[in-house]
Write a protein that holds these residues in place. Structure first.
Motif, PDB file in Angstrom:
ATOM      1  N   UNK A  31       0.826  -1.211   0.000  1.00  0.00           N
ATOM      2  CA  UNK A  31       0.000   0.000   0.000  1.00  0.00           C
ATOM      3  C   UNK A  31       0.864   1.267   0.000  1.00  0.00           C
ATOM      4  N   UNK A  32       1.888   1.381   0.855  1.00  0.00           N
ATOM      5  CA  UNK A  32       2.759   2.568   0.766  1.00  0.00           C
ATOM      6  C   UNK A  32       3.490   2.660  -0.572  1.00  0.00           C
ATOM      7  N   UNK A  82      -6.800   0.555   0.800  1.00  0.00           N
ATOM      8  CA  UNK A  82      -6.338   1.250   2.010  1.00  0.00           C
ATOM      9  C   UNK A  82      -7.421   1.230   3.085  1.00  0.00           C
ATOM     10  N   UNK A  83      -8.671   1.382   2.670  1.00  0.00           N
ATOM     11  CA  UNK A  83      -9.777   1.332   3.632  1.00  0.00           C
ATOM     12  C   UNK A  83      -9.814  -0.016   4.336  1.00  0.00           C
ATOM     13  N   UNK A  84      -9.742  -1.089   3.565  1.00  0.00           N
ATOM     14  CA  UNK A  84      -9.781  -2.424   4.165  1.00  0.00           C
ATOM     15  C   UNK A  84      -8.581  -2.662   5.069  1.00  0.00           C
ATOM     16  N   UNK A  85      -7.436  -2.094   4.702  1.00  0.00           N
ATOM     17  CA  UNK A  85      -6.230  -2.322   5.503  1.00  0.00           C
ATOM     18  C   UNK A  85      -6.388  -1.767   6.916  1.00  0.00           C
ATOM     19  N   UNK A  86      -7.226  -0.733   7.067  1.00  0.00           N
ATOM     20  CA  UNK A  86      -7.438  -0.146   8.396  1.00  0.00           C
ATOM     21  C   UNK A  86      -8.144  -1.108   9.345  1.00  0.00           C
ATOM     22  N   UNK A  87      -8.844  -2.105   8.795  1.00  0.00           N
ATOM     23  CA  UNK A  87      -9.469  -3.115   9.661  1.00  0.00           C
ATOM     24  C   UNK A  87      -8.440  -4.142  10.126  1.00  0.00           C
ATOM     25  N   UNK A  88      -7.370  -4.283   9.361  1.00  0.00           N
ATOM     26  CA  UNK A  88      -6.316  -5.236   9.710  1.00  0.00           C
ATOM     27  C   UNK A  88      -5.303  -4.594  10.640  1.00  0.00           C
ATOM     28  N   UNK A  90      -5.021  -0.687  12.205  1.00  0.00           N
ATOM     29  CA  UNK A  90      -5.372   0.737  12.291  1.00  0.00           C
ATOM     30  C   UNK A  90      -4.123   1.600  12.143  1.00  0.00           C
ATOM     31  N   UNK A  91      -4.242   2.653  11.332  1.00  0.00           N
ATOM     32  CA  UNK A  91      -3.087   3.490  11.011  1.00  0.00           C
ATOM     33  C   UNK A  91      -3.594   4.918  10.823  1.00  0.00           C
ATOM     34  N   UNK A  92      -3.477   5.731  11.846  1.00  0.00           N
ATOM     35  CA  UNK A  92      -4.019   7.080  11.801  1.00  0.00           C
ATOM     36  C   UNK A  92      -3.351   7.920  10.713  1.00  0.00           C
ATOM     37  N   UNK A  93      -2.051   7.718  10.518  1.00  0.00           N
ATOM     38  CA  UNK A  93      -1.347   8.487   9.491  1.00  0.00           C
ATOM     39  C   UNK A  93      -1.888   8.150   8.100  1.00  0.00           C
ATOM     40  N   UNK A  97      -3.977  10.544   5.405  1.00  0.00           N
ATOM     41  CA  UNK A  97      -3.597  10.729   4.000  1.00  0.00           C
ATOM     42  C   UNK A  97      -4.775  10.400   3.077  1.00  0.00           C
ATOM     43  N   UNK A  98      -5.520   9.374   3.431  1.00  0.00           N
ATOM     44  CA  UNK A  98      -6.713   9.037   2.643  1.00  0.00           C
ATOM     45  C   UNK A  98      -7.718  10.185   2.702  1.00  0.00           C
ATOM     46  N   UNK A  99      -7.931  10.728   3.896  1.00  0.00           N
ATOM     47  CA  UNK A  99      -8.864  11.858   4.037  1.00  0.00           C
ATOM     48  C   UNK A  99      -8.419  13.038   3.178  1.00  0.00           C
TER      49      UNK A  99
END
Length: 512
Positions: A31-32, A82-88, A90-93, A97-99
């Motif tokens: 993803x990065x 990236x959205x799905x990765x946040x369920x695996x 959590x990454x505020x940074x 960036x998505x926002x």
């Protein structure tokens, strides 16, 4: 109708000897890496410029549009992954960036709701004139999927509202009593159904069904469209109606034809709509097309689309190993199709293929370091022939860092990161386990922990934790068709020794 539904991905936690490592690689590396590519920060790979296109369309920087006419879709699929990765993890940074990207997308949206950077920046006078080649609806569909995914994971609806406005713009253009229209590359049908499931608004389901019902009603649609506009983009001949599945109404189509990704995306939407409406004729068409693909037009790996000529299906049993196309996106689309069919009629005929493509036809599309990818997945390569001679030029000996048409790399990411949705389904009274993925699922009536040694061994253990002591529900577990011998123990006892085992087997699923 006791409808089977997808589980909320945030309620499924994958902790699996095989899949957790794949998801970790994607979260930490892929993803990065792909975000950097979309921002043109990686040297030595094909330029993307996809995020810059949005900034230019939003008036935030100067420049020209660069890339394929459907370049926006790369950003959409990356956002969904990236959205799905946040369920695996959590990454505020990452979320910030998505926002920030969503804010740019919102600014790129036109006052009437239209969103497409190519036509906003480069050819605003040609909006909605070339549905066959220019993929405005395709890009919209992928961004709708991203919007629904991000809303489902985070509860944030900014992108969802953007894509609702775009859907309304599409609805103002096309539909009964308006302009006739169908997408050249199917995808908007899936995206509209995702909006429907996320919002509950029937107008999105109705628009998705319009595009499905309209396809093939006039096989000359794209020919007439080309004559009317008087210009072309890629120079694709509209006479080949099988290429884009417009040769007949979808309910009359019996064989998988044409561009394989377009086909399975369309079949996915057809199955989703049939599952919601209960329409038997549409479901029968899905079943017929499924059987044709999986019994006569699919590789051992779950790869589909055997020719590079149009990235397409050919005829029954034409499956050359060394000339295989077997696009990664096509196998991904077959997994989509399988899951929608499972939500209508749980059967191992669907889940077995879904499992096959996940382990084979899809994972082969990414190198184990997460930084190189296959678009084409050959089953045999021959140095000096593959990639060189006529008929073999699409076959690469090694994976590539990126592509001018980069549909596959972010597509793979969004599927693997949403694996939990493919492992489980539930209805009002039944929980379905489709894949042997270790971890846990916190479902409406029950929490289930899974210890899995699959794929190396066939041992799987389910530990059931009902929400309430008197909860009554049925638990359905798939038994693959390739299994020659099975042993089922309930609370340590072989169920064949239980007097009241209360176990039924149907279509390859054991119902407890």
């Amino acid at each position: 109708m006791n409808r089977i539904k997808d589980v909320n991905l945030s309620k499924v936690h994958v902790k699996d000897r095989f899949w957790s490592e794949k998801q970790r690689l994607i979260v930490d590396v892929v993803i990065p890496f792909q975000e950097q590519i979309l921002n043109d920060e990686i040297e030595g790979v094909e330029k993307s410029h996809a995020l810059a296109n949005f900034r230019i369309a939003a008036g935030l920087e100067e420049g020209e549009f660069y890339g394929m006419v459907f370049q926006d879709s790369d950003v959409a699929k990356w956002l969904e992954g990236a959205a799905y990765s946040l369920t695996v993890k959590p990454d505020m940074a990452l979320e910030e960036r998505v926002d920030a990207i969503i804010e740019v997308i919102e600014k790129a949206q036109q006052p009437d709701g239209y969103l497409n950077t190519y036509f906003t920046v480069k050819e605003p006078e040609h909006r909605w004139q070339n549905l066959q080649e220019c993929h405005e609806l395709y890009c919209a569909g992928h961004m709708m999927e991203a919007a629904a995914a991000y809303y489902g994971v985070t509860g944030k609806d900014r992108l969802l509202k953007v894509m609702e406005r775009m859907a309304d713009n599409i609805s103002e253009q096309f539909g009964p009593g308006k302009r006739a229209g169908i997408p050249g590359h199917q995808e908007v049908e899936i995206g509209l159904m995702r909006l429907f499931h996320a919002t509950g608004k029937e107008k999105y389901r109705e628009l998705a069904q319009y595009f499905i019902d309209e396809r093939g009603r006039n096989p000359d649609f794209f020919k007439e469209e080309k004559e009317k506009r008087g210009w072309e983009h890629f120079g694709i001949e509209p006479q080949d109606t099988k290429y884009n599945q417009s040769y007949a109404p979808v309910r009359e189509q019996k064989t998988a034809e044409g561009h394989s990704v377009r086909a399975v995306y369309m079949y996915t939407a057809m199955a989703d709509i049939a599952g919601v409406t209960g329409e038997k004729k549409l479901l029968e068409a899905c079943e017929t097309l499924w059987d044709n693909i999986t019994q006569k037009r699919m590789y051992l790996t779950g790869g589909i689309g055997s020719t590079g000529d149009g990235e397409a299906f050919t005829i029954d049993y034409d499956l050359p190993n060394d000339m295989a196309y077997a696009e990664t996106c096509a196998s991904i689309g077959l997994a989509f199709f399988a899951k929608k069919m499972l939500n209508i009629s749980p059967s191992n005929k669907y889940a077995d293929i879904m499992e096959r493509v996940l382990f084979n036809g899809i994972l082969s599309g990414m190198q184990m370091d997460g930084k190189k990818f296959f678009y084409v997945n050959p089953l045999e390569v021959n140095p000096g022939v593959s990639g060189v001679l006529h008929g073999y030029k699409h076959v690469r000996l090694q994976r590539t860092g990126w592509y001018a048409c980069a549909c596959c790399p972010p597509n793979l990411v969004r599927l693997v990161m949403s694996l939990g949705e493919y492992a489980w389904s539930e209805s009002e009274d039944t929980v379905y386990s489709h894949l042997y993925v270790g971890g846990s699922a916190e479902l409406d009536k029950v929490k289930i922990d899974v210890e899995s040694s699959f794929p190396w061994e066939g041992k799987v253990e389910y530990i059931i934790h009902p929400r309430q002591q008197d909860t009554i529900f049925t638990f359905a577990v798939r038994i693959p068709s390739y299994v020659k011998k099975k042993i089922i123990r309930l609370n340590g006892d072989d169920i064949s020794n239980c007097i009241e085992k209360k176990v039924e087997e149907k279509d390859g699923y054991l119902y407890f």
